[in-house]
Design a protein around this motif. Sequence first.
Motif, PDB file in Angstrom:
ATOM      1  N   ARG A  72       0.852  -1.185   0.000  1.00  0.00           N
ATOM      2  CA  ARG A  72       0.000   0.000   0.000  1.00  0.00           C
ATOM      3  C   ARG A  72       0.891   1.239   0.000  1.00  0.00           C
ATOM      4  N   VAL A  73       0.685   2.128  -0.983  1.00  0.00           N
ATOM      5  CA  VAL A  73       1.502   3.332  -1.062  1.00  0.00           C
ATOM      6  C   VAL A  73       0.607   4.572  -1.003  1.00  0.00           C
ATOM      7  N   TRP A  74       0.906   5.445  -0.050  1.00  0.00           N
ATOM      8  CA  TRP A  74       0.172   6.708   0.108  1.00  0.00           C
ATOM      9  C   TRP A  74       0.985   7.823  -0.530  1.00  0.00           C
TER      10      TRP A  74
ATOM     11  N   ASN B 181      -2.144  -5.040 -11.737  1.00  0.00           N
ATOM     12  CA  ASN B 181      -2.357  -5.593 -10.391  1.00  0.00           C
ATOM     13  C   ASN B 181      -2.264  -4.535  -9.287  1.00  0.00           C
ATOM     14  N   CYS B 182      -2.718  -3.331  -9.608  1.00  0.00           N
ATOM     15  CA  CYS B 182      -2.682  -2.251  -8.633  1.00  0.00           C
ATOM     16  C   CYS B 182      -3.970  -1.428  -8.766  1.00  0.00           C
ATOM     17  N   LYS B 183      -4.608  -1.165  -7.642  1.00  0.00           N
ATOM     18  CA  LYS B 183      -5.864  -0.437  -7.652  1.00  0.00           C
ATOM     19  C   LYS B 183      -5.686   0.917  -6.963  1.00  0.00           C
TER      20      LYS B 183
ATOM     21  N   ASN C 172     -14.171  -3.713  -9.124  1.00  0.00           N
ATOM     22  CA  ASN C 172     -14.308  -4.744  -8.082  1.00  0.00           C
ATOM     23  C   ASN C 172     -13.115  -5.688  -8.017  1.00  0.00           C
ATOM     24  N   ARG C 173     -12.065  -5.337  -8.727  1.00  0.00           N
ATOM     25  CA  ARG C 173     -10.893  -6.215  -8.735  1.00  0.00           C
ATOM     26  C   ARG C 173     -10.293  -6.316  -7.330  1.00  0.00           C
ATOM     27  N   ILE C 174      -9.700  -7.434  -7.060  1.00  0.00           N
ATOM     28  CA  ILE C 174      -8.883  -7.534  -5.852  1.00  0.00           C
ATOM     29  C   ILE C 174      -7.433  -7.562  -6.310  1.00  0.00           C
ATOM     30  N   CYS C 175      -6.699  -6.534  -5.947  1.00  0.00           N
ATOM     31  CA  CYS C 175      -5.321  -6.406  -6.430  1.00  0.00           C
ATOM     32  C   CYS C 175      -4.342  -6.571  -5.275  1.00  0.00           C
ATOM     33  N   ASP C 176      -3.123  -7.003  -5.614  1.00  0.00           N
ATOM     34  CA  ASP C 176      -2.089  -7.155  -4.590  1.00  0.00           C
ATOM     35  C   ASP C 176      -1.629  -5.809  -4.059  1.00  0.00           C
TER      36      ASP C 176
END
Lengths: 161, 461
Positions: free
Chosen positions: B205-207, B232-234, B274-278
Amino acid sequence: MALVHKLRGIYKSVLLSSVSQSWSKDIQKVKPNLFVRNTSTSKPSYEKKEVNVTFIRANGEKLLAKGKEGDSLLDIIVNNELDIDGYGACEGTLTCSTCHLILTKEDYDRLPEKPTDEELDMLDLAFDLTDTSRLGCQIIMTKELDGLQVKIPSTIYDARS
Amino acid sequence: MTNSGILLKCLRQLSSQNIIPHICVVGAGPAGFYATQQILKSINNVKVDIIEKLPVPYGLVRFGVAPDHPEVKNVINTFDKIAQDIRVQFLGNINVGRDITLYELKQYYHAVLLTYGASEDKKLMIPGENLKNVISANHFVGWYNGLPNHQNLNIDLNKTDAIILGQGNVAIDIARILLSPIDKLKKTDITSYSLECLSRSKVRRVWLVGRRGPLQASFSIAELRELLKLENCKTYWRSNDFKGIQDIVPNLARPRKRLTELMLKSIEESSFDNRICDKEFHPIFLRGPVEFLGFDSVENVKLSVNELEGDHFLKQIAKSIGEFEEISCGLAFKSIGYKSTQIDPSIPFDLESGRIINSSGKVEKGLYTAGWVATGPIGVILSTMANAFTAGKLLAKEVELMKQMPGYHELQKFLRKKGICIINYEGWKKIDNEECERGKKLGKPREKIVDISEMIEIASN
C-alpha cells in the motif's frame, strides 16, 4: 536503384543550400549538421510517393523539406537535416514534447489520425501550446498531405534571445 | 543588431583573431551538454571542457530518470555526439570546490559555466525526521539508479505500508517503483542490489500525500496516467478531497483541465472497480506532515488536516485547521524537492532557495550558470534544455578574449600534481562497454557500476 540514390543526393544538396541561408544568420560560421540525428524511425522506401512539407520558423523563415509517404514529420526534419535546436530529444518515443508543431485549424482537422491521450499528455508540457498543436513524431505523411505547411513554435529559448 | 553592436563585434573579432576561447563547463548533466551544444553552434573555433565530479557523464539522465523510462534516456545519443566533437573534452572525476577552486578555474579559462544541478534534499524540519526508515526521495532514487553515494542506503522494505510526502514526478516515480511487478523492473537497468531488495519487498500500500488540493497537484499527467494503468494495482481516491472541483474544471487551462479530468474519471471508474489487487495506490490531498512517530523506526506519520486559503487556485496556500490524522506506515519518503549547494564559497548563492544568484544565466563577468542550479529544481528536460540554450548562447556572445588562456593544458598539470586521476570520454566508453556486457549476462540493458574506484580502474585499463 543507383539513379534513385543519385536523385536523392541531388535533392539533398539543393535542400542543404537553402537551409544554409538560415545558418548564415548566426553570429559566426557554424559547423553544419553536427547535432542532427542521423537515424530515421521509419524504413526508407523508394517506391513510396514523395511529399513536400514546409516548416515555418517563428520568425517567418520557411524551411522546405521532402519526404515520403509514411514518414513522420520528425523523420522528415531528421532526414533533411533541418537545423532546429533540440528538436526530437526522445527520438519519437512519446516521452518529451520537443517535436511540438503548430498546424492550421484546417490541417489539424483533416489529419487522419487524431492525437492519443498519451500525445496530448506530452503536448500539455510544451511551451506555446495551442488548440492545433501536434507532436511531429505522431504526424504521418500521406499523399493527401503533400504540400503541408506547419509552424515551429517559438520556444522560451527563442523568445528570450 | 544595432550598428554599434556590429562594430563592437568586429572589434572584438579583430583583437581576438588568434585567441581560441577556452570554456569550462562544470557538471556533465543535461544542462551542461545542452549549453555546450549551443556554444559549439555559436563559435566555430572553441574548446569546451566539461568537468564532472563523477567518473561518468549524463547526471540525472543516468541517476535520476527512472529505470523503467528508458525512452527518456534517448537524449544520451545527442550528448554522445556533443562529447565526441573534437572541440569538446569530457573530464570526469574532478570535484570542483575540493580538487580545484573556482578561482583557479578562472585562471585557466575565458569563461566558466556552472551546471552542477541540485543534489541535496529539502528538509521537512519536523520531529522524527531522523527515525529509521524515514528515507529521502533523493537517496532512494540514487540507490536504485546506482549513484555511488547512496548505494548503501539503509532501507527496510519488510513493511506493508509506505507513505510518500510530496506529489511531484519524483514521488510518482518512487510510488511506481514500489508498486510495479518485479518482473517489469528486471528488464531495466535498475541496479541488481536494489532489484534483489525490491523483489523481497512487502510493501503493498503506497500513500501519496499533498499539502494542497487536487488543483495544485504537481505530478504531470503522463506520470499519473501510467500509475493508474499499473498492472495488479488499484487506486483509491478520497472523494472528499474533490469537493467543488467538478464546477471549476471548465474554467481551467488545458493542461490543468486534462489532469483534473483524469483524476475525476479515475474516481468514477474506481467506484465500479471490483478487482482484488495485490497492490494499492492511495493519493490523498490537503494533508501536511507534522511528525514522524515511532520508537526506533517510523511507525506512524501524523498529518495536519489542511484547507486552502486565497482566491486563485494557483496561489492558494495550505493552512492547518487544527485537526490531525495519523497514517500507520513502516516506511516514509520525503519527496518535497531538491536544492542545490554552494560548491565554492566564491559563488554568489542564495541559500534560501538553494540556487546560484543569476540573471538569465549570467552570474558575473566570465561566470555563467544553467539548469537546476540556476533555476531551482523545477520542470522537465525541455525546460532545462531551453534554459541551457539561453545561457550557452549568452556566454558565446559575451565571452571576452583579451588574452590567451591555457585551458586544459594547465588544468591537467594542476590536477596531476594533486594526484587526481582524470577520466576522459574514452575512459567512460570503457565503463559504458563493461556495464553493457555485464547487463547482457543478466538479460538487462546495463548493469551499472557503482563503485568509484572500480570505475576508475576500468577506465584506466
